[in-house]
Design an enzyme around this catalytic site. Structure first.
Site, PDB file in Angstrom:
ATOM      1  N   HIS A   1       0.934  -1.369  -0.256  1.00 54.08           N
ATOM      2  CA  HIS A   1       0.178  -0.257   0.019  1.00 54.08           C
ATOM      3  C   HIS A   1       1.243   1.462  -0.314  1.00 54.08           C
ATOM      4  CE1 HIS A   1      -0.264  -1.030   4.735  1.00 54.08           C
ATOM      5  NE2 HIS A   1       1.381   0.462   3.783  1.00 54.08           N
TER       6      HIS A   1
ATOM      7  N   HIS B   1       9.651  -4.960   6.230  1.00 57.55           N
ATOM      8  CA  HIS B   1      10.075  -3.241   6.073  1.00 57.55           C
ATOM      9  C   HIS B   1      10.468  -2.710   7.599  1.00 57.55           C
ATOM     10  CE1 HIS B   1       5.904  -2.508   5.954  1.00 57.55           C
ATOM     11  NE2 HIS B   1       5.742  -1.009   5.975  1.00 57.55           N
TER      12      HIS B   1
ATOM     13  N   GLU C   1       2.973  -4.913   9.698  1.00 57.03           N
ATOM     14  CA  GLU C   1       1.364  -5.095   9.269  1.00 57.03           C
ATOM     15  C   GLU C   1       0.865  -6.265   7.980  1.00 57.03           C
ATOM     16  OE1 GLU C   1       1.980  -0.324   7.403  1.00 57.03           O
ATOM     17  OE2 GLU C   1       3.056  -1.673   5.893  1.00 57.03           O
TER      18      GLU C   1
ATOM     19  N   HIS D   1      -2.446   5.532   9.094  1.00 53.51           N
ATOM     20  CA  HIS D   1      -0.289   5.601   9.575  1.00 53.51           C
ATOM     21  C   HIS D   1      -0.175   6.920  10.408  1.00 53.51           C
ATOM     22  CE1 HIS D   1      -0.358   3.187   6.003  1.00 53.51           C
ATOM     23  NE2 HIS D   1       0.403   2.625   6.344  1.00 53.51           N
TER      24      HIS D   1
HETATM   25  C1  DHB Z   1       6.555   2.850   2.728  1.00 53.31           C
HETATM   26  C2  DHB Z   1       5.309   1.552   3.344  1.00 53.31           C
HETATM   27  C3  DHB Z   1       4.610   1.877   4.728  1.00 53.31           C
HETATM   28  O1  DHB Z   1       3.593   0.863   4.674  1.00 53.31           O
HETATM   29  C4  DHB Z   1       3.757   2.883   4.662  1.00 53.31           C
HETATM   30  O2  DHB Z   1       2.730   2.755   5.081  1.00 53.31           O
HETATM   31  C5  DHB Z   1       4.499   4.327   3.806  1.00 53.31           C
HETATM   32  C6  DHB Z   1       5.823   4.346   2.818  1.00 53.31           C
HETATM   33  C7  DHB Z   1       7.577   3.003   2.466  1.00 53.31           C
HETATM   34  O3  DHB Z   1       8.380   2.452   1.852  1.00 53.31           O
HETATM   35  O4  DHB Z   1       8.006   3.936   1.350  1.00 53.31           O
HETATM   36 FE    FE Z   2       2.471   1.256   6.307  1.00 51.52          FE
END
Ligand code: DHB
Ligand code: FE
Length: 279
Positions: free
Chosen positions: A12, A193, A240, A59
């Protein structure tokens, strides 16, 4: 009886929205990522679901650290996005589905889940970017959307087992809803991530592949992880994965994987895409 025909796990990240706006999906950086969506769009177009239940995390657009429901569900006729500072353009409002929303709320409370009910809520990139990806040219207004929001920003966060159980309860609620609607479930975010701190940029694609395998054949195995495990193995925002577990919990039948893609890195993430059919 409303029927859940399948589930989709999808990235997302806001950069996807910006890439679509700028028309750079065919550039070397993005091509493998966007090519992955072609079969999923085609499947959605063919099946034409009436309703999408969408698990995402807010977020900070609507639910910041000062008030953070663990689980929230939308019961609004319409949902708007707003500027989050990522540069995503305003998009047409998302259509709600209040009747099934309230039925799910009733069933959840009856089954010992106690969600925050949102009759007015702005939705962030966690919800809008995947919808724009699935419905080219933001052609999603004909499908009714039920947002299900899981806290993934502030500890304590709900355990993977709890998110999977929430999905089970929502899946059962849909199946007890009178009507002949076709429902698709989406889980957005991930996969591995970490956006900040010492390990910013951390990815673990081996773990992501393992998760995608288990989402098909043995989702219960993933419910053994704690939040702390996920932070360590998949990065702080790898939590997530909970959204994908909510989606998978909704699938009540035999599950077959119809499509998968995993591209890394895309922005700071390993960007996953998975289409699961509920047979
Ligand atoms: C990114 C990843 C995310 O899960 C998010 O909510 C916002 C940005 C990213 O990798 O840029
Ligand atoms: Fe995110």
């Amino acid at each position: 009886m409303a029927k859940i025909i399948g589930g989709i796990g999808s990235s997302h990240i806001p950069a996807i929205g910006a890439a679509m706006d700028r028309g750079i999906g065919d550039t070397p950086y993005w091509k493998d990522f966007f090519d992955g969506y072609v079969p999923v769009r085609e499947w959605l177009r063919r099946e034409g679901p009436d309703i999408v239940i969408l698990f995402y995390n807010d977020h900070g657009l609507e639910m910041f650290l000062d008030k953070k429901p663990t689980f929230a569900i939308g019961a609004a006729p319409e949902y708007h996005n707003a500027d989050e500072g990522w540069g995503i353009k305003p998009i047409p409002p998302v259509t709600g589905e209040t009747e099934l929303s309230w039925h799910i709320v009733d069933e959840l409370v009856e089954n010992d889940f106690d969600p925050t009910v949102c009759q007015e809520i702005k939705v962030d990139h966690g919800l809008t970017v995947p919808l724009s990806l699935m419905y080219p040219g933001n052609s999603y207004q004909g499908v009714k959307v039920i947002p299900v929001c899981i806290n993934c920003e502030r500890h304590p966060m709900p355990k993977p087992s709890r998110c999977y159980a929430l999905g089970r309860a929502i899946g059962a609620a849909v199946e007890s809803f009178g009507g002949d609607q076709k429902v698709v479930v989406l889980g957005t975010g991930g996969l591995s991530h970490q956006l900040d701190g010492e390990r910013a940029g951390f990815l673990n694609t081996e773990f992501d592949r393992e998760c995608m395998d288990k989402l098909v054949s043995d989702p219960e195995a993933l419910t053994a992880y704690s939040i702390e495990d996920l932070v360590e193995i998949a990065g702080a925002q790898g939590v997530e994965l909970n959204m994908w577990l909510g989606m998978r919990g909704c699938l009540t039948g035999r599950v077959r994987e119809a499509h998968r893609n995993l591209v890394a890195p895309i922005s700071n993430t390993a960007a996953g895409l998975q289409l699961l059919l509920n047979e």
